[in-house]
Structure formats: structure tokens, C-alpha cells
Design a protein around this motif. Structure first.
Motif, short mmCIF file in Angstrom:
data_model
loop_
_atom_site.label_atom_id
_atom_site.label_comp_id
_atom_site.label_asym_id
_atom_site.label_seq_id
_atom_site.Cartn_x
_atom_site.Cartn_y
_atom_site.Cartn_z
N PRO A 1 -5.34 0.16 -1.03
CA PRO A 1 -4.50 0.44 0.11
C PRO A 1 -4.05 -1.61 0.05
N GLU A 2 -3.51 -1.74 1.12
CA GLU A 2 -2.70 -2.66 1.47
C GLU A 2 -3.98 -3.96 1.77
N LEU A 3 -4.73 -3.87 2.71
CA LEU A 3 -5.55 -4.20 3.16
C LEU A 3 -6.53 -4.41 2.60
N LYS A 4 -6.51 -3.83 0.83
CA LYS A 4 -7.73 -3.95 0.14
C LYS A 4 -7.30 -4.98 -0.58
N LEU A 5 -5.96 -5.15 -1.14
CA LEU A 5 -4.94 -6.21 -2.17
C LEU A 5 -5.22 -7.11 -1.94
N ALA A 6 -5.00 -7.05 0.38
CA ALA A 6 -4.68 -8.64 0.45
C ALA A 6 -6.32 -8.91 0.59
N LEU A 7 -7.18 -8.36 0.51
CA LEU A 7 -8.60 -9.48 0.59
C LEU A 7 -8.72 -9.67 -1.17
N LEU A 8 -8.55 -8.59 -2.04
CA LEU A 8 -8.61 -9.31 -3.07
C LEU A 8 -7.85 -10.30 -3.19
N TYR A 9 -6.25 -10.37 -3.16
CA TYR A 9 -5.71 -11.29 -3.81
C TYR A 9 -5.79 -12.61 -3.04
N ARG A 10 -7.12 -12.48 -1.14
CA ARG A 10 -7.04 -13.33 -0.85
C ARG A 10 -5.33 -14.70 0.02
N VAL A 11 -4.58 -13.27 0.42
CA VAL A 11 -3.32 -13.12 1.07
C VAL A 11 -2.98 -13.01 2.68
N SER A 12 -2.49 -12.99 2.83
CA SER A 12 -1.77 -12.19 4.45
C SER A 12 -1.30 -10.95 3.62
N LEU A 13 -1.22 -10.20 4.90
CA LEU A 13 -0.61 -8.66 4.67
C LEU A 13 0.40 -8.64 4.72
N PRO A 14 1.73 -9.44 5.51
CA PRO A 14 3.09 -9.85 5.29
C PRO A 14 3.28 -10.29 3.25
N THR A 15 2.35 -11.08 2.80
CA THR A 15 2.85 -11.65 1.79
C THR A 15 2.73 -10.52 0.34
N LEU A 16 1.60 -9.63 1.14
CA LEU A 16 1.32 -8.78 0.16
C LEU A 16 2.11 -7.57 -0.30
N ARG A 17 2.54 -7.47 1.28
CA ARG A 17 3.90 -6.37 1.53
C ARG A 17 4.99 -6.66 0.16
N SER A 18 5.24 -8.33 0.98
CA SER A 18 6.53 -8.69 0.82
C SER A 18 6.53 -8.26 -1.68
N THR A 19 5.46 -8.55 -1.76
CA THR A 19 5.01 -8.32 -3.29
C THR A 19 4.89 -6.92 -2.85
N LEU A 20 4.67 -6.23 -3.14
CA LEU A 20 4.85 -4.37 -3.64
C LEU A 20 6.81 -3.67 -3.30
N ASP A 21 6.79 -4.68 -1.87
CA ASP A 21 8.49 -4.36 -1.59
C ASP A 21 9.12 -5.00 -3.21
N LEU A 22 8.70 -5.66 -3.73
CA LEU A 22 9.80 -6.12 -4.48
C LEU A 22 9.48 -5.37 -5.87
N LEU A 23 8.03 -4.81 -5.71
CA LEU A 23 7.77 -4.34 -7.08
C LEU A 23 8.74 -2.68 -6.96
N GLN A 24 8.53 -1.77 -5.89
CA GLN A 24 9.77 -1.23 -5.51
C GLN A 24 10.70 -1.56 -5.82
N ALA A 25 11.25 -2.61 -5.69
CA ALA A 25 12.79 -2.85 -5.75
C ALA A 25 12.80 -2.58 -7.54
N GLU A 26 11.64 -2.99 -8.35
CA GLU A 26 12.43 -3.44 -9.45
C GLU A 26 11.92 -1.99 -10.52
N ARG A 27 11.91 -1.05 -9.36
CA ARG A 27 11.33 0.87 -9.71
C ARG A 27 9.94 0.32 -10.44
N ALA A 28 8.84 -0.09 -10.20
CA ALA A 28 7.44 -0.04 -10.75
C ALA A 28 6.46 0.59 -9.68
#
Length: 242
Positions: A29-56
Motif C-alpha cells: 500500500p502507498e502508506l506503507k511505501l511512504a513510511l518505508l522510504y520516509r517520504v510524504s504520500l504526494p511524493t510517493l504517488r508521484s513516483t508511482l505515476d512515473l512508473l505507470q507512465a513507464e509502463r512498469a
């Protein structure tokens, strides 16, 4: 921070490539990943958006992010044979259709060359592979041209079932297709679960008098679609006399 953003993206890329999550498997889950990497949810979601754009990965509203099947792309050719050619096993493309009466407005009225508020029959086709939407088409037929019944299965995501019904009573002499690429609207991003550009195909079919008998607006997600147009030229063999 840019450094954090890049580090998280590269790390998730590496973990996916290493097989920590297999194709179609859900990421934490996004919250778990955000806590793992010690970043905010918006930052984590931006990362996932980029991975989605890359078709990963592929993001599903209310369900989370899943690893996308590698090389999965739906091919639409000009002969209207639609196939799915992934590198791993995938279910066949299927389509649903909704039929309604509408009044022509703006872009649709211009496409069909009719007055605004003219009565039309609208066929809305949605093509799926599993739960992933691969195409969305709206096909319009002026009520004054033909009154058609609901198309039978199997359904074509391009609306060819309606075209066959139309040609049974109306002679279609020519068709024009216009393809453009643009950024998706908010609705299209939600439907296709992608921020990649969309391919928009506008098709108009005319009868022998030049009247528009049918118009279609087809939308395809640019990161999961390939359109192939094939032209066949008639060759006439001339025999020399003598």
C-alpha cells in the motif's frame, strides 16, 4: 526533494526488475511505501505515476498499484482485426456496448455535418483485457439515415457490428479516418488508468451522395495500443498486343 524522488523511483524499478513482485502482483500500500522510504504520500504517488507512465506498474482506483505484464500491447489494424500480443499469457480482448438516443452537440455535430440537436443513435463501446480498459469508442448514426437494432455479439471495439448493420440498408461509399495524439482528460486518465497520451481516431463514413452516414470517435491509451494501417493497391496487368 529531487534526490529522494529519483532514489525511490530507481529502487522500485530495481525491485520490480529483480522479481520481488511478479507480473500482476500488487505492490505494498502507498502508506506503507511512504513510511518505508520516509517520504510524504504526494511524493510517493508521484513516483508511482512515473512508473505507470513507464509502463512498469498499473494503478487501479481503490485497489492499489500492480506490476504490469511486460510488453503487453493491443494491436488494432485497419482491417479491424483486433488482437492482443503480450509476452505472457493474457485473456482475449472483449467489448461491451451501451445504446442510447442523444442530440448532436458541438464536436459530434461537426463530425456528422448535421445541425446541433439533431437526433442520433449513440453506440458506446468499451474494450477490455481482463479489467484493463484498452479502447473506448462512441459511434453515431443520424436517426434520419437509419434506425438500427442493437448489435449482436461478438462485439468489435471499433463498432464494426453497427457498420455491418448500416451497410445492409445504406451503401457506404467512402470513409475517412483522422488520427491525432493528445494528453488525456481527467476522465480518460481515470478510465485508462494512465497518464500517457491518448490516440484519438475520428472516422466518418459517407454514402454515394456524400451524406455522412456514420461517425466514430475512438480513444486508445498510447502506452498500450498500436494502430496499423494497411493499404492494398489493385494492380492491373496490361498485355501488349502483337
Amino acid at each position: 526533494m529531487p534526490g529522494q524522488y529519483q532514489t525511490i523511483t530507481e529502487d522500485l524499478r530495481r525491485l520490480i526488475a529483480a522479481g520481488n513482485w511478479r507480473a500482476c502482483e500488487q505492490l505494498p500500500p502507498e502508506l506503507k511505501l511512504a513510511l518505508l522510504y520516509r517520504v510524504s504520500l504526494p511524493t510517493l504517488r508521484s513516483t508511482l505515476d512515473l512508473l505507470q507512465a513507464e509502463r512498469a506498474v498499473e494503478k487501479f482506483h481503490g485497489r492499489g498499484s500492480f506490476v504490469r505484464r511486460p510488453g503487453e500491447r493491443t494491436i488494432h489494424d485497419s482491417a479491424r482485426h483486433t488482437t492482443d500480443q503480450p509476452t505472457v499469457l493474457c485473456s482475449a480482448l472483449r467489448a461491451s456496448v451501451e445504446v442510447r438516443w442523444v442530440k448532436a452537440s458541438g464536436k459530434v455535430a461537426s463530425l456528422l455535418q448535421v445541425r446541433a440537436d439533431s437526433l442520433l443513435t449513440e453506440y458506446e463501446y468499451v474494450g477490455f483485457v481482463d479489467t484493463s480498459v484498452r479502447s473506448m469508442a462512441r459511434l453515431y448514426v443520424p436517426r434520419k439515415v437509419a434506425r438500427l437494432r442493437r448489435p449482436e455479439t461478438p462485439l468489435s471495439p471499433w463498432g464494426d457490428n453497427v457498420r455491418k448493420l448500416l451497410t445492409a440498408g445504406v451503401h457506404v461509399a467512402s470513409s475517412v479516418e483522422r488520427v491525432t495524439s493528445r494528453l488525456p482528460s481527467t476522465e480518460e486518465r481515470e478510465v485508462f488508468r494512465s497518464i500517457a497520451p491518448v490516440l484519438a481516431v475520428e472516422r466518418t463514413s459517407m454514402n454515394v451522395t456524400g451524406q455522412v452516414a456514420e461517425g466514430t470517435i475512438l480513444l486508445l491509451p498510447g502506452d498500450r495500443a498500436e494502430v496499423v494501417f494497411t493499404a492494398q493497391t489493385r494492380v492491373e496487368v496490361l498485355e501488349e498486343g502483337g
